[in-house]
Design an enzyme around this catalytic site. Structure first.
Site, PDB file in Angstrom:
ATOM      1  N   CYS A 197       0.844  -1.199   0.000  1.00 52.91           N
ATOM      2  CA  CYS A 197       0.000   0.000   0.000  1.00 52.91           C
ATOM      3  C   CYS A 197       0.878   1.247   0.000  1.00 52.91           C
ATOM      4  O   CYS A 197       1.457   1.604   1.023  1.00 52.91           O
ATOM      5  CB  CYS A 197      -0.916  -0.046   1.219  1.00 52.91           C
ATOM      6  SG  CYS A 197      -1.681   1.519   1.657  1.00 52.91           S
ATOM      7  N   CYS A 247       0.105   3.976   2.462  1.00 52.46           N
ATOM      8  CA  CYS A 247       0.469   3.598   3.842  1.00 52.46           C
ATOM      9  C   CYS A 247       1.929   3.955   4.095  1.00 52.46           C
ATOM     10  O   CYS A 247       2.289   4.458   5.164  1.00 52.46           O
ATOM     11  CB  CYS A 247       0.296   2.094   4.064  1.00 52.46           C
ATOM     12  SG  CYS A 247      -1.394   1.520   3.876  1.00 52.46           S
TER      13      CYS A 247
END
Lengths: 323, 108
Positions: free
Chosen positions: B32, B35
């Site tokens: 991700c 993230c």
């Protein structure tokens, strides 16, 4: 003070940084705090960027561009621009942390932001089944039914990616024909997990705490039916990010920044624009990179024609130390 | 990505739900990008407000039970726990000032 500040860190921003750094213009790149690298950071395999016959992961490509810019002396700041003052010989850029940077030229390459459908429940359920990033959120839809809204390249890429996880991916498109490239269309049509729903618009998103379904309006019959899905991925295009400059730079009817012919010159002297923020049509990583080249060369030419007094203001830190 | 301490399915009860402090869990994954972008910002917030708020992270790939229990469908997802209950959820990578505004009541 700098000679060049580049706002944005996608293919246009970093390519402009590579060229500007190689021209010894000591560029400062304002890369954004959480969206550095731009849209490619949210993609997986990029198969159409020249030089990578086996494809390259979007985030890997952007890290390489960043490293290439830094190798030639570009400096990168991971913060967001909150204010731009573009009039006059000296441009001022204010950042989220309060720092103010000045430069003789600005290259504005902020790209574009995902378009929303514009439904209240879409915003309310954003992050609870409504998503704009299949690579971020797709893994949470294992063995689920999901819908992808859109008919372009990004919609088909998302749909194909989501078949790794979801049992059924509905591709919902408001027309009866796709805009996406032939290669992507062929792949999607051949995928047994992708079902196409033509001439349908999203009228409702249902769910209290999470998406439970979407209401699809048939554009030909006017009939609305509910589709049971737990995920809706919106891929209906993107709008140029111009909120920082919309009252300072002239825009086109499409909402992109207006530039002079094939150049990157905006209507304000010393301000250049590149990438998706000037491009209503092509919006590719490779075209954005090319556009970044144009902006760096235009900025270089502009600087070369400035008075020595002005140029003297923009000493690089190395030169300043040497004095 | 964040250098915060990892919590897992096995330790979630003791380290988060039973914690006497207000604690924020950053639900994240390797793949991700956003993230990874927001991780260092969370580290800064944690360092500046360590008296008020602890921040830990949970890898959703390695700990699917907890991710599923809290209905995670989008990451990064940041949930603030107090007395074993979720009292705040923030979804998506945001610049530091925006995150600080979202979390203001826990940082002041």
């Amino acid at each position: 003070m700098r000679q060049v500040i580049i706002v944005g860190s996608g293919p246009a921003g970093y390519t402009a940084a590579i060229y500007a750094a190689r021209a010894n213009l000591n560029p400062l790149v304002i890369a954004s705090s959480v969206e550095f690298g731009g849209e490619l950071m949210k993609t997986t395999e990029v198969e159409n960027f020249p030089g990578f016959p086996d494809g390259v992961m979007g985030p890997d490509l952007m890290v390489k561009m960043q490293e290439q810019a830094e190798k030639f002396g570009a400096e990168i700041v991971y913060d967001d621009v909150t204010k731009l003052e573009l009039e006059g010989d000296v441009k001022r850029v204010t950042l989220g942390n309060g720092d103010v940077h000045e430069a003789l030229t600005i290259i504005y390459a902020t790209g574009s932001a995902y378009r929303k459908l514009g439904l209240d429940d879409e915003t309310r359920l954003s992050g609870y089944g409504v998503s704009w990033c299949a690579t971020c959120d797709g893994a949470f839809f294992k063995q689920k039914k999901v819908a992808v809204i859109g008919g372009g390249d990004s919609a088909l890429e998302e749909a194909t990616f989501l078949t790794r996880f979801a049992d059924i991916v509905y591709l919902v498109h408001r027309r009866n024909k796709l805009r996406a490239s032939a290669a992507l269309q062929d792949r999607a049509f051949a995928d047994p997990k992708i079902q196409f729903l033509w001439n349908k618009e999203v009228a409702h998103v249902y769910g209290d705490e999470k998406v439970t379904g979407i209401g699809l309006l048939d554009t030909e019959t006017g009939e609305e039916k509910t589709l049971d899905v737990t995920g809706m991925f919106v891929a209906i295009g993107a709008d140029p990010r111009t909120h920082l400059i919309h009252d300072q730079l002239e825009l086109t009817a499409e909402g992109t920044i207006k530039v002079d012919g094939r150049s990157s010159r905006t209507n304000v002297e010393g301000v250049f624009a590149a990438g998706d923020v000037i491009d209503p049509t092509y919006k590719q990583a490779a075209t954005a990179a090319g556009s970044g080249v144009v902006a760096a060369l235009d900025a270089e030419k502009y600087l070369a024609e400035l008075s020595p007094e002005l140029l003297a203001l923009a000493t690089t830190p190395a030169e300043a130390a040497a004095v | 990505m964040s250098t915060a301490k990892d919590v897992t399915d096995a330790t979630f009860q003791t380290e988060v739900l039973d914690s006497e402090k207000t604690i924020m869990v950053d639900f994240w994954a390797e793949w991700c990008g956003p993230c990874r972008a927001v991780g260092p910002i969370l580290d800064q917030i944690a360092a500046e407000h360590s008296e008020k708020l602890s921040i830990v992270k949970l890898n959703v790939d390695d700990n699917p039970e907890t991710a599923m229990k809290y209905g995670i469908t989008s990451i990064p997802a940041m949930k603030v726990y107090r007395g074993g209950e979720v009292v705040k959820t923030v979804i998506g990578a945001k610049p530091k000032p925006a995150l600080e505004a979202d979390l203001a009541e826990f940082l002041a």
